[in-house]
Design a protein around this motif. Structure first.
Motif, PDB file in Angstrom:
ATOM      1  N   TYR A   1       0.835  -1.210   0.000  1.00 35.48           N
ATOM      2  CA  TYR A   1       0.000   0.000   0.000  1.00 35.48           C
ATOM      3  C   TYR A   1       0.871   1.262   0.000  1.00 35.48           C
ATOM      4  N   ILE A   2       2.205   1.085   0.241  1.00 37.97           N
ATOM      5  CA  ILE A   2       3.141   2.202   0.066  1.00 37.97           C
ATOM      6  C   ILE A   2       4.016   1.781  -1.128  1.00 37.97           C
TER       7      ILE A   2
ATOM      8  N   GLN B   1       9.204   3.081   9.829  1.00 37.91           N
ATOM      9  CA  GLN B   1       7.739   2.877   9.858  1.00 37.91           C
ATOM     10  C   GLN B   1       7.199   2.810  11.295  1.00 37.91           C
ATOM     11  N   SER B   2       6.384   1.800  11.600  1.00 29.72           N
ATOM     12  CA  SER B   2       5.709   1.800  12.908  1.00 29.72           C
ATOM     13  C   SER B   2       6.651   1.586  14.085  1.00 29.72           C
TER      14      SER B   2
ATOM     15  N   PHE C   1      -3.409  -2.529  12.456  1.00 28.88           N
ATOM     16  CA  PHE C   1      -2.721  -1.286  12.805  1.00 28.88           C
ATOM     17  C   PHE C   1      -3.395  -0.040  12.253  1.00 28.88           C
TER      18      PHE C   1
ATOM     19  N   ASN D   1      -2.237   3.186  14.259  1.00 32.88           N
ATOM     20  CA  ASN D   1      -1.972   4.468  13.594  1.00 32.88           C
ATOM     21  C   ASN D   1      -2.694   5.646  14.252  1.00 32.88           C
TER      22      ASN D   1
ATOM     23  N   GLU E   1       4.407   7.487   0.438  1.00 31.75           N
ATOM     24  CA  GLU E   1       3.341   7.210   1.406  1.00 31.75           C
ATOM     25  C   GLU E   1       2.352   8.367   1.493  1.00 31.75           C
TER      26      GLU E   1
ATOM     27  N   ASN F   1      -4.812   7.321   6.666  1.00 31.28           N
ATOM     28  CA  ASN F   1      -4.276   8.088   7.790  1.00 31.28           C
ATOM     29  C   ASN F   1      -4.876   9.492   7.826  1.00 31.28           C
TER      30      ASN F   1
ATOM     31  N   TYR G   1       3.731  12.716  10.933  1.00 32.64           N
ATOM     32  CA  TYR G   1       3.745  11.285  11.256  1.00 32.64           C
ATOM     33  C   TYR G   1       4.369  10.486  10.110  1.00 32.64           C
TER      34      TYR G   1
ATOM     35  N   CYS H   1       7.759   8.155  10.064  1.00 37.93           N
ATOM     36  CA  CYS H   1       7.779   6.752   9.630  1.00 37.93           C
ATOM     37  C   CYS H   1       8.816   6.512   8.527  1.00 37.93           C
TER      38      CYS H   1
ATOM     39  N   TYR I   1       0.021  -5.550  17.469  1.00 40.39           N
ATOM     40  CA  TYR I   1      -1.354  -5.369  16.993  1.00 40.39           C
ATOM     41  C   TYR I   1      -2.243  -6.557  17.350  1.00 40.39           C
TER      42      TYR I   1
ATOM     43  N   SER J   1       6.843  -3.841  15.478  1.00 37.50           N
ATOM     44  CA  SER J   1       7.159  -4.168  14.091  1.00 37.50           C
ATOM     45  C   SER J   1       6.912  -2.959  13.200  1.00 37.50           C
ATOM     46  N   GLY J   2       7.461  -3.008  11.988  1.00 42.53           N
ATOM     47  CA  GLY J   2       7.219  -1.953  10.995  1.00 42.53           C
ATOM     48  C   GLY J   2       6.990  -2.588   9.638  1.00 42.53           C
ATOM     49  N   VAL J   3       6.179  -1.922   8.779  1.00 43.89           N
ATOM     50  CA  VAL J   3       5.823  -2.534   7.495  1.00 43.89           C
ATOM     51  C   VAL J   3       6.978  -2.603   6.491  1.00 43.89           C
TER      52      VAL J   3
ATOM     53  N   GLY K   1       0.900  -7.753   9.448  1.00 44.86           N
ATOM     54  CA  GLY K   1       1.840  -6.680   9.086  1.00 44.86           C
ATOM     55  C   GLY K   1       3.170  -6.830   9.808  1.00 44.86           C
TER      56      GLY K   1
END
Ligand code: DON
Length: 424
Positions: A27-28, A63-64, A96, A114, A160, A167, A191, A195, A243, A259-261, A286
């Protein structure tokens, strides 16, 4: 001797290397184009020794994984009351990016999803900061955790922000619910930049080790946030960091994590180490597939599960001895090890069940490594009660294991650095 730890980490990487399951975050757009086969691990001890293997010098966007660190900055800058009024700390059980808010208050359920992370972003820095100043404060703060200046990957940011419809929806809802002030788009922009900060696994391991080390960066020595802030952040990571996979994570792995995407994953083991992995293919929550596997392995092989405590060591009460004769006789109660609540309770129990019989008594801390704050109070209360029972009390404390030894009301103690001080 060459340490076996790098070999162990390399071997752990090869054990997961062939697993190609999971999917890249698509999605990014910029993330979808990354190399899916990257694989790296780093471990940083709480005194700053860094080990790494694999693609340890490859930078990727945080990221996250930025979320717990920005939450820490928000707590440090705005205070617990202000932050708690805007973001709760309950696991949501949702994905998330779920559009979910607490009934009644409109608060996001936690700062790891998020909605909560966008809110935490607006609470870092001074209240009247401009959006640019706030983002700078966050970049500087995350850089302090990492021990070097971090910079934004503009390509990832652009990629993003140009597709951040969800978001933006979250930020608009937060504004409508009076949770964030100002222009919602500013919060999303800040934000999204947070990220897009570029990190390596080594940076992430050091950032996690700073959390493991009570908020002090173990390499630079910089105090980044307070121990109380760290306690709050690690608690939220443990319950919400993974999550809707958080329950399975906590039972199977048992380390506060995030974690991060882009494929990063960190774990902070309080008082021991920070660990980070990088592998971009993600599971349905994710979270990095091979990263989760590596952490599972570390937990079972290195005994890292927080709820798994080592078997009890030798008793804190090492023994008693009588030195000297007649009026000069001193009964010494020797303690040992690291004394926390349970150890101090053993001392109090020992003194109650088997009272000291001499007028002159001593508690020896010669073999004690540390005395925790609660244990300190308990031991000083023991000293006070021994005084009130008519004893002359000495504390043999050559290394100052028991700081500020004031037993308070009615208590009296003579601190000596060696036995000779009382026996001769
Ligand atoms: O807000 C987003 O969707 C991304 N910048 C971060 C999401 C993320 O890393 C989720 N974690 N696994």
């Amino acid at each position: 001797m060459r340490s076996p730890i790098p070999d162990y980490l390399a071997e752990a990487l090869s054990s997961v290397e062939s697993d190609e399951s999971g999917a890249m975050a698509d999605y990014i757009p910029e993330l979808a184009a990354a190399n899916p086969d990257r694989l790296a691990v780093a471990l940083c001890t709480e005194d700053g020794r860094l080990y790494s293997q694999g693609d340890a010098d490859v930078a990727f966007s945080i990221q996250s994984i930025s979320k717990p660190f920005v939450y820490a900055l928000a707590l440090a800058d705005s205070g617990f009351d202000e932050v708690m009024a805007k973001v709760s700390v309950e696991p949501s059980g949702d994905a998330f990016n779920e559009i979910s808010f607490e009934d009644g208050t409109g608060r996001p359920l936690n700062p790891m999803i998020n909605a909560g992370a966008i809110t935490a972003h607006t609470l870092a820095g001074p209240r009247d900061a401009t959006p640019t100043e706030r983002t700078s404060r966050i970049i500087d703060g995350l850089s302090a955790f990492a021990g070097r200046h971090l910079s934004v990957d503009e390509g990832v940011y652009e990629s993003e922000i140009s597709t951040a419809y969800r978001n933006r929806a979250l930020a608009n809802m937060l504004r409508a619910n009076d949770i964030i002030d100002g222009e919602p788009l500013d919060a999303v922009v800040g934000y999204t930049r947070q990220c897009a900060l570029l990190v390596t696994v080594e940076d992430l391991a050091l950032m996690a080790a700073t959390l493991a080390n009570r908020g002090v960066n173990p390499l630079t020595g910089a105090p980044v946030v307070s121990a109380l802030v760290v306690r709050q952040v690690l608690s939220v990571m443990a319950t919400c960091g993974m999550y809707d996979g958080a329950g399975h994570w906590m039972t199977n792995v048992g380390i506060p994590a995030k974690s991060g995407v882009a494929g990063g994953l960190i774990g902070a083991l309080p008082g021991q180490a920070g660990i980070a992995t990088f592998s971009p293919r993600l599971d349905e929550h994710g979270n990095s597939v091979r990263g989760v596997d590596l952490f599972r392995r570390f937990t079972s092989e290195m005994g890292m599960h927080l709820m798994e405590v080592p078997p009890p060591g030798p008793s804190v009460v090492r023994g008693r001895e009588l030195v000297g004769t007649g009026d000069q006789a001193v009964q010494i109660l020797s303690l040992q090890g690291r004394i926390r609540f349970a150890g101090a309770e053993r001392v109090l129990r020992d003194l109650e069940n088997d009272p000291l019989t001499q007028k002159r008594v001593a508690i020896s801390l010669e073999r004690v490594a540390t005395v925790g704050p609660v244990a300190r109070r308990m031991l000083l209360e023991a000293v006070r009660r021994l005084t009130l029972d008519g004893h002359d009390v000495y504390l043999i404390d050559p290394d100052g294991a028991l700081p500020d030894p004031d037993p308070g009301d009615g208590g009296r103690v003579t601190v000596v650095s060696e036995r000779l001080g009382i026996t001769e």
